[in-house]
Design a protein around this motif. Structure first.
Motif, short mmCIF file in Angstrom:
data_model
loop_
_atom_site.label_atom_id
_atom_site.label_comp_id
_atom_site.label_asym_id
_atom_site.label_seq_id
_atom_site.Cartn_x
_atom_site.Cartn_y
_atom_site.Cartn_z
N LYS A 104 0.79 -1.23 0.05
CA LYS A 104 0.13 -0.01 0.02
C LYS A 104 0.78 1.30 -0.06
O LYS A 104 0.71 2.29 -0.54
N SER A 105 1.94 1.44 0.78
CA SER A 105 2.99 2.45 0.89
C SER A 105 3.32 2.54 -0.51
O SER A 105 3.70 3.73 -0.80
N ARG A 118 2.22 1.81 -3.33
CA ARG A 118 1.47 2.49 -4.37
C ARG A 118 1.07 3.99 -3.83
O ARG A 118 1.02 4.78 -4.97
N GLU A 119 0.92 4.48 -2.79
CA GLU A 119 0.67 5.75 -2.25
C GLU A 119 1.96 6.57 -2.73
O GLU A 119 1.66 7.85 -2.91
N HIS A 120 3.05 6.00 -2.57
CA HIS A 120 4.20 7.13 -2.59
C HIS A 120 4.82 6.79 -4.24
O HIS A 120 5.87 7.24 -4.56
N ASP A 121 4.05 5.89 -5.00
CA ASP A 121 4.45 5.70 -6.37
C ASP A 121 5.87 5.24 -6.61
O ASP A 121 6.64 5.93 -7.14
#
Length: 64
Positions: free
Chosen positions: A27-28, A30-33
């Motif tokens: 998830k991290s 994805r969120e931080h690309d």
């Protein structure tokens, strides 16, 4: 988070803990690309922030 339970050096993370960490890490990412090439460095920083200690290579490799 379950990781805090394994804060002492004598305790090991369970398969459940590692699975939960892996999901939060993804998830991290994805969120931080974060690109796949940068996952190892992101994993070190992620675990350091999550556990409040340096992550050993063996833990980083398990999460990534």
């Amino acid at each position: 988070m379950a990781v805090n339970r394994a804060a002492s050096k004598s305790e090991r993370l369970s398969a459940f803990d590692l699975d939960a960490l892996r999901e939060v890490f993804r998830k991290s990412v994805r969120e931080h690309d974060v690109s796949a090439a940068d996952w190892a460095e992101h994993a070190k920083l992620f675990l350091k922030r999550t556990t409040k200690r340096e992550a050993g290579k063996e833990i980083v490799n398990r999460v990534v």
